[in-house]
Design an enzyme around this catalytic site. Structure first.
Site, short mmCIF file in Angstrom:
data_model
loop_
_atom_site.label_atom_id
_atom_site.label_comp_id
_atom_site.label_asym_id
_atom_site.label_seq_id
_atom_site.Cartn_x
_atom_site.Cartn_y
_atom_site.Cartn_z
N CYS A 78 32.00 5.10 -62.35
CA CYS A 78 32.09 3.82 -62.35
C CYS A 78 33.74 3.24 -62.33
CB CYS A 78 31.32 3.27 -63.17
SG CYS A 78 31.99 3.54 -65.02
N LYS B 125 15.41 6.02 -71.95
CA LYS B 125 14.88 6.14 -70.57
C LYS B 125 15.90 6.51 -69.60
CE LYS B 125 14.33 4.97 -67.07
NZ LYS B 125 15.02 5.89 -65.71
N GLU C 133 30.54 -1.53 -53.13
CA GLU C 133 30.89 -0.15 -54.16
C GLU C 133 30.23 0.86 -53.20
OE1 GLU C 133 28.31 0.78 -57.68
OE2 GLU C 133 30.08 1.52 -58.62
N PHE D 244 22.24 8.05 -63.08
CA PHE D 244 22.37 9.50 -62.85
C PHE D 244 23.83 10.31 -63.07
CE2 PHE D 244 24.20 7.96 -58.67
CZ PHE D 244 25.22 9.08 -58.51
N GLU E 1 15.91 9.30 -63.70
CA GLU E 1 14.77 10.07 -62.93
C GLU E 1 15.30 11.18 -62.22
OE1 GLU E 1 15.56 7.26 -62.24
OE2 GLU E 1 14.87 6.61 -60.41
P1 NAD Z 1 20.60 2.57 -60.72
O1 NAD Z 1 20.84 1.18 -60.79
O2 NAD Z 1 19.97 3.07 -59.40
O3 NAD Z 1 19.74 3.38 -61.83
C1 NAD Z 1 20.10 3.29 -63.22
C2 NAD Z 1 18.80 3.34 -64.17
O4 NAD Z 1 17.93 1.93 -63.58
C3 NAD Z 1 17.83 4.46 -63.74
O5 NAD Z 1 17.50 4.83 -65.03
C4 NAD Z 1 16.95 4.02 -62.91
O6 NAD Z 1 15.43 4.61 -63.04
C5 NAD Z 1 16.61 2.48 -63.23
N1 NAD Z 1 16.38 1.46 -61.99
C6 NAD Z 1 16.47 1.85 -60.80
N2 NAD Z 1 16.06 1.06 -60.02
C7 NAD Z 1 15.45 0.19 -60.85
C8 NAD Z 1 14.42 -1.10 -60.48
N3 NAD Z 1 14.60 -1.48 -59.21
N4 NAD Z 1 14.26 -1.74 -61.79
C9 NAD Z 1 14.29 -1.09 -62.90
N5 NAD Z 1 14.97 -0.04 -63.23
C10 NAD Z 1 15.58 0.57 -62.03
O7 NAD Z 1 22.03 3.30 -60.69
P2 NAD Z 1 22.46 5.04 -60.78
O8 NAD Z 1 22.38 4.95 -58.93
O9 NAD Z 1 21.75 5.94 -61.46
O10 NAD Z 1 23.75 4.92 -61.14
C11 NAD Z 1 25.10 4.58 -60.47
C12 NAD Z 1 25.53 3.33 -60.64
O11 NAD Z 1 25.86 3.24 -62.12
C13 NAD Z 1 26.79 2.77 -60.03
O12 NAD Z 1 26.70 1.41 -59.60
C14 NAD Z 1 27.94 2.95 -61.13
O13 NAD Z 1 28.90 2.02 -60.89
C15 NAD Z 1 27.19 2.56 -62.28
N6 NAD Z 1 27.62 2.91 -63.32
C16 NAD Z 1 28.44 1.96 -63.96
C17 NAD Z 1 28.97 2.22 -65.47
C18 NAD Z 1 29.75 1.31 -66.33
O14 NAD Z 1 30.05 1.59 -67.12
N7 NAD Z 1 30.01 0.13 -65.70
C19 NAD Z 1 28.90 3.68 -65.73
C20 NAD Z 1 28.30 4.38 -64.95
C21 NAD Z 1 27.63 4.16 -63.68
#
Ligand code: NAD
Length: 499
Positions: A282, A174, A382, A150, A177
């Protein structure tokens, strides 16, 4: 009626037939601004079939034509920069300037993708043996997919599909959401840039839709950005299914502050890097490690943090916006409570934060702890909120050991006036992206985004040369031609008409 976010399948924006929808809310007001569909199995299968079909012609499209699509796309994104940023701010709560930055970092990757002819150049060696030459080509993989978080709804989709498609692949996105409106606008503009039907598909949803991507045999490579547990799950299941996977995950980024550093630079950079974007980056700095006498600056930094305040997307004086959801706010507040219980000193408390005219926003103000130790949960996790943890060491060696013992390795920075100290830090620290007197060292797209350790699962990183390699295969050809087969242009066996 609330806007329903469309799917994008076979070059058409279509309304999903699903019965499952997820609310998209404005985090400053809780107003439901759209609904995200959870795409059905049939819709996802149609997206894959269309991506497979489109690949057959797209991979044969000359590379310069593919580059021109990216050039037109870059121009359109620039033309619509403010408009995209407004959409982005409405669904993430980011301030308008921050939203513009999110879009801009994505535009830079599209610019990089427009260089695709030179990025795809292979290697050649003449005479690897007598009369034998070896040369390599870079060819596309097929259908690739991307799953995005997000917190950067413009930049991170743009890390993925432009480069994958410029390489000659087709792509299924994808998006998160929680903020699908920004990616939808990016896709409309991609179509407008002349991308042929089928090269890009968008399916929306959550876990079930991700599982479909992980298990679908036609998808060759998956790019994921998100939290650690989901990244580990995606890497394990995707590679078990024999796919190429790059999974960028969470972080705990340290900033080491030496006593010889420029104090005013340290203070202003630390404030921006820790609470900017409400800490939902991140690459945010979440731990400040003060070496020696630098710890005397802690009270002054706390005072500076007290001066910054969150606000709504349209508030020009706001330093950052709300957290993405009430659940995210609750999670951050729980960590603040836990930090107090664990014995850290709470110098600035961002709980009970109020913003005029926005009583329902997911507000957490700037927060700072000192006396944080590495066994505390606020250090180990985090937090993903505007919370800075301060700790201290007596020497640079101890600071390096502390950072290296942390399981994450996304980014780190050091503030110092000493070239020798900086050289030692950059050389010895086990973190993939290092800033020297730069708080958030995100590399521009001609380099790659190179997180390490628990912040990245995979081999090849995003964008730059590594991004091109991730989305392509190398074909190496070894060729021999027999001189005795050359037609004798003067003799009776002449087979080539040279006139
Ligand atoms: P998230 O892991 O909750 O969601 C990321 C994606 O995975 C979304 O599209 C979501 O629909 C999907 N998803 C969520 N739960 C799932 C599951 N159980 N099974 C399969 N798919 C699932 O992450 P978020 O809250 O949207 O984003 C924040 C996180 O992203 C933080 O931890 C941040 O550090 C990380 N991030 C990392 C980088 C990097 O380059 N390392 C960059 C941006 C964000």
């Amino acid at each position: 009626m609330t806007k329903q976010v469309p799917l994008y399948i076979n070059g058409e924006f279509v309304e999903s037939k699903t019965s499952q929808w997820i609310d998209v809310t404005n985090p400053a007001t809780q107003e439901v601004i759209a609904k995200t569909p959870c795409a059905t199995q049939e819709e996802m299968a149609a997206a894959v079939a269309s991506a497979k079909e489109a690949f057959l012609t797209w991979k044969e499209t000359p590379v310069s034509e593919r580059a021109r699509v990216m050039m037109r796309y870059q121009a359109l994104l620039k033309e619509h920069h403010d408009e995209i940023a407004e959409i982005l701010a409405s669904e993430t709560g980011k301030t308008f300037d921050d939203a513009k930055g999110d879009v801009w970092r994505g535009i830079e990757v599209v610019e990089h993708a427009a260089n695709i002819p030179s990025l795809l150049m292979g290697e050649t060696v003449e005479n690897v043996a007598r009369g034998i030459d070896t040369y390599s080509y870079t060819q596309p993989l097929g259908v690739c997919a991307g799953i995005t978080p997000f917190n950067f709804p413009a930049m991170i989709p743009l890390w993925m599909f432009p480069l994958a498609i410029a390489c000659g692949n087709t792509f299924i996105l994808k998006p998160s959401e929680q903020d699908p409106l920004t990616p939808t606008r990016l896709v409309e503009l991609f179509e407008q840039a002349g991308a042929p039907k089928g090269v890009l598909q968008v399916i929306h949803g959550a876990k079930d839709q991700v599982d479909f991507i992980l298990d679908e045999p036609a998808i060759r490579a998956i790019s994921f950005v998100g939290s650690v547990p989901v990244g580990q799950y995606i890497y394990r299941r995707g590679t078990e299914n024999m796919k190429r996977v790059q999974a960028f995950a969470g972080a705990k980024n340290h900033c080491v502050i030496m006593p010889d550093a420029n104090k005013s630079q340290v203070i202003s950079n630390l404030v921006g890097a820790s609470v900017g974007a409400a800490g939902q980056r991140c690459m945010a700095i979440s731990v400040a490690v003060f070496v020696g006498a630098a710890k005397d600056w802690i009270p002054e930094i706390a005072e500076e943090l007290k001066k910054v305040r969150p606000g709504a997307w349209n508030d020009k004086a706001a330093a950052f916006g709300p957290l993405i959801s009430p659940q995210a706010k609750q999670r951050v507040e729980n960590f603040i409570k836990q930090g107090q219980e664990e014995g850290a000193t709470l110098l600035v408390d961002g709980r009970n934060c109020e913003v005029k005219d926005f009583p329902d926003g997911n507000w957490v103000g700037p927060t700072m702890f000192s006396d944080v130790t590495t066994d505390m949960e606020i250090y180990k996790n985090e937090i993903f909120g505007p919370v800075l943890c301060a700790t201290s060491t007596d020497t640079l060696e101890e600071a390096i050991a502390l950072v290296n013992a942390n399981p994450y390795g996304n980014g780190t920075s050091m503030f110092t006036a000493s070239g020798a100290a900086a050289r030692k830090y950059q050389h010895e620290v086990e973190v993939g992206q290092v800033g020297i007197n730069i708080p958030i060292p995100v590399p521009l797209p001609f380099f790659s985004f190179t997180g390490w350790k628990g912040s990245f699962f995979g081999d090849l990183h995003a964008y730059g040369k590594q991004g091109v390699r991730f989305y392509s295969e190398t074909k190496t050809i070894t060729a021999r031609w027999f001189e005795s087969d050359i037609a004798d242009v003067n003799g009776p066996n002449m087979t080539i008409d040279l006139k």
